[in-house]
Design an enzyme around this catalytic site. Structure first.
Site, PDB file in Angstrom:
ATOM      1  N   TYR A  65       5.233   5.650 -17.418  1.00  0.00           N
ATOM      2  CA  TYR A  65       3.784   5.732 -17.224  1.00  0.00           C
ATOM      3  C   TYR A  65       3.185   4.345 -17.422  1.00  0.00           C
ATOM      4  CZ  TYR A  65       1.769  10.179 -16.162  1.00  0.00           C
ATOM      5  OH  TYR A  65       1.335  11.286 -15.478  1.00  0.00           O
ATOM      6  N   ASP A 242      -8.889  -0.572   7.807  1.00  0.00           N
ATOM      7  CA  ASP A 242      -7.657   0.152   7.472  1.00  0.00           C
ATOM      8  C   ASP A 242      -6.592  -0.365   8.438  1.00  0.00           C
ATOM      9  OD1 ASP A 242      -5.563   1.906   7.277  1.00  0.00           O
ATOM     10  OD2 ASP A 242      -6.776   3.720   7.349  1.00  0.00           O
TER      11      ASP A 242
HETATM   12  N1  PLP Z   1      -4.687   5.214   7.727  1.00  0.00           N
HETATM   13  C1  PLP Z   1      -4.156   5.157   8.956  1.00  0.00           C
HETATM   14  C2  PLP Z   1      -4.820   4.294   9.989  1.00  0.00           C
HETATM   15  C3  PLP Z   1      -3.007   5.887   9.255  1.00  0.00           C
HETATM   16  O1  PLP Z   1      -2.488   5.841  10.493  1.00  0.00           O
HETATM   17  C4  PLP Z   1      -2.420   6.693   8.244  1.00  0.00           C
HETATM   18  C5  PLP Z   1      -1.212   7.503   8.483  1.00  0.00           C
HETATM   19  O2  PLP Z   1      -0.818   7.864   9.518  1.00  0.00           O
HETATM   20  C6  PLP Z   1      -3.026   6.724   6.987  1.00  0.00           C
HETATM   21  C7  PLP Z   1      -4.155   5.975   6.759  1.00  0.00           C
HETATM   22  C8  PLP Z   1      -2.502   7.606   5.887  1.00  0.00           C
HETATM   23  O3  PLP Z   1      -1.324   7.112   5.341  1.00  0.00           O
HETATM   24  P1  PLP Z   1      -0.425   8.035   4.404  1.00  0.00           P
HETATM   25  O4  PLP Z   1       0.277   8.995   5.275  1.00  0.00           O
HETATM   26  O5  PLP Z   1       0.484   7.068   3.700  1.00  0.00           O
HETATM   27  O6  PLP Z   1      -1.363   8.700   3.430  1.00  0.00           O
END
Ligand code: PLP
Length: 480
Positions: A65, A242
């Protein structure tokens, strides 16, 4: 990928130890390697992590942890976790040129939650605390706390629409982000399939979001993050990118300048297991203005970190710092272009007419009269692993879809090049040309059933196997 008997010994021994407790798990691990070796993997979000990355995950770090951050833990005995977390963050800052890196998120969805709450904490919670003269939320009166909770739940997000290639975690109702934020989407120009920045700017001016999310799972072109930041600044929004899908292309310096999100966005999230080729996990990068809030990811939305996965992230990011990772990233894009050109030459319709990144989106409805589901199943029958995906203004909806998404990170790791991509385009085209839509038990046209002559699927599957035999996966590993 390195080879040699040390790897074989390591994996064989590990499997034998597991076999002593639960042989069915040992068998499944061995079978998974065989299955991965035998499949033509074109899933754009998958890859093959190196043996060093895989081995870094299977050890006693899993037992620890370590809530808190490096040097500031809520548990004793974390000096070795501190070492690997600090290394993962250091490599990440170096690879991406980021001011701050947080390596704890367990997955991409967790990284996005950390980012959303960091922005909410910085832009909604901190001013409310200041107004109330409170140092932290526990110091607020019941009335001020109720007001703050309401305010936190009353914020706006602008994200890319799902059918244009956005992700569920960018404010869509089935995901918690859609329940937290009032979301509006931006999309692509119906004529070109390309991101429409002027329409986005107009929506942002009207909607005045707190956060604009850029990034995608199924957009085959580049995104200009300089323009995105300009729009965000104009309306007072925080720009979050993202880069889960394309982090490997950023790390490998294929996406630079306006197309590198890190210098432009205040906060960037990623997965570590897609084009970045690390362990299954997430990460957040940010500028110093959000660092303190991001580091509160645990306990805000995360439980204890996964130190074994952070160890593997540190190894993968060390690999991404090597010059050969740059050539890997370039080959991903070269292969993707070759695949797109091969498909176009054979008459397929591609969303946006091509690709600039690691993925290609085939419009199988226009090209072959199939739904994505039918095409996905026919390709799988023929040993070609892909996944169906919506396309802009999809006539078949989000379940059946009209698209097939294919990506090159995994096969590029295996060593396949542009010549093989052209051949694979031919295999895909042959399968889809030979496939027709099936009928339901009531004799009506089906969006789910397909018909494909077994002779064709067997022939293509054999060719896929022969092709892969020339590019062994994990050549240094022989499980005996
Ligand atoms: N963000 C994007 C643009 C993704 O394509 C994905 C997964 O396909 C994710 C987030 C989520 O990732 P995870 O499956 O690791 O939670």
């Amino acid at each position: 990928m390195p080879s040699g008997s040390t790897e074989s010994t390591a994996f064989r021994s590990a499997i034998e130890v597991i076999r002593g407790v639960e042989p069915r798990v040992a068998d499944a691990i061995g079978q998974e390697l065989e299955d991965q070796r035998d499949s033509l993997k074109l899933i754009a979000s998958e890859n093959y992590a190196s043996p060093a990355v895989l081995l870094a995950m299977g050890n006693w770090f899993s037992d620890k942890y370590a809530e808190g951050t490096v040097g500031r833990r809520f548990y004793a005995g974390c000096r070795n976790v501190d070492t690997v977390e600090a290394l993962a963050a250091e490599h990440a800052r170096e690879v991406f040129g980021a001011q701050h890196a947080y390596a704890q998120p367990h997955s991409g969805i967790d990284a996005n939650l950390v980012a959303f709450w960091a922005v909410l904490a910085a832009r909604v919670e901190a001013p409310a605390l200041e107004r109330a003269g409170a140092r932290q939320v526990n110091d607020l009166s019941e009335e001020d706390w109720a007001r703050l909770r309401h305010e936190l739940g009353d914020q706006r997000m602008l994200g890319m629409s799902l059918d244009a290639g956005g992700h569920l975690t960018h404010g869509f109702r089935p995901n918690i982000s859609g329940k937290m934020f009032d979301q509006r989407s931006y999309g692509t120009d119906p004529a070109t399939g390309l991101l429409d920045y002027e329409a986005l700017r107009k929506t942002a001016r009207e909607f005045r979001p707190l956060v604009i999310v850029a990034g995608y799972s199924a957009y085959p072109r580049l995104v200009n993050f300089r323009i995105m930041r300009e729009i965000a600044d104009e309306v007072g929004a925080t720009l979050m990118v993202d880069m889960a899908h394309f982090a490997g292309l950023v790390a490998g310096k294929v996406l630079t300048g306006d197309f590198d999100p890190v210098p432009h966005a205040q906060i960037v999230t990623t997965t570590t297991h897609k084009s970045l080729r690390g362990p299954r996990g997430g990460m957040v990068l940010c500028d110093s203005s959000l660092a303190e809030q991001v580091d509160r990811g645990c306990p805000m939305v995360l439980g204890g970190p996964l130190p074994h996965v952070m160890a593997a992230k540190a190894v993968a990011l060390a690999e991404a710092r090597r010059p050969d990772f740059h050539s890997y990233a370039q080959r991903i894009v070269d292969n993707s272009r070759a695949l797109a050109e091969g498909l176009l030459r054979r008459g397929a319709t591609l969303v946006t007419g091509g690709t600039d990144n690691h993925l290609v989106l085939i419009d199988v409805e226009s090209s072959y009269g199939l739904t994505g589901r039918q095409a996905e199943a026919a390709l799988l029958d023929s040993g070609v692993v892909t996944n169906r995906n919506s396309i802009p203004q999809d006539p078949n909806g989000a379940w059946y879809t009209s698209g097939i998404r294919i990506g090159t990170p995994a096969l590029t790791t295996r060593g396949l090049g542009t010549g093989e991509m052209d051949e694979i385009a031919g295999l895909i085209d042959r399968v889809l040309t030979a496939t027709t839509a099936g009928v339901t038990s009531a004799g009506k046209p089906s969006k789910a059933q397909h018909v494909l002559d077994a002779k064709v699927s067997d022939e293509i599957a054999q060719r896929a196997t022969d092709l892969l035999a020339g590019f062994p996966l994990y050549p240094g590993i022989d499980l005996g």
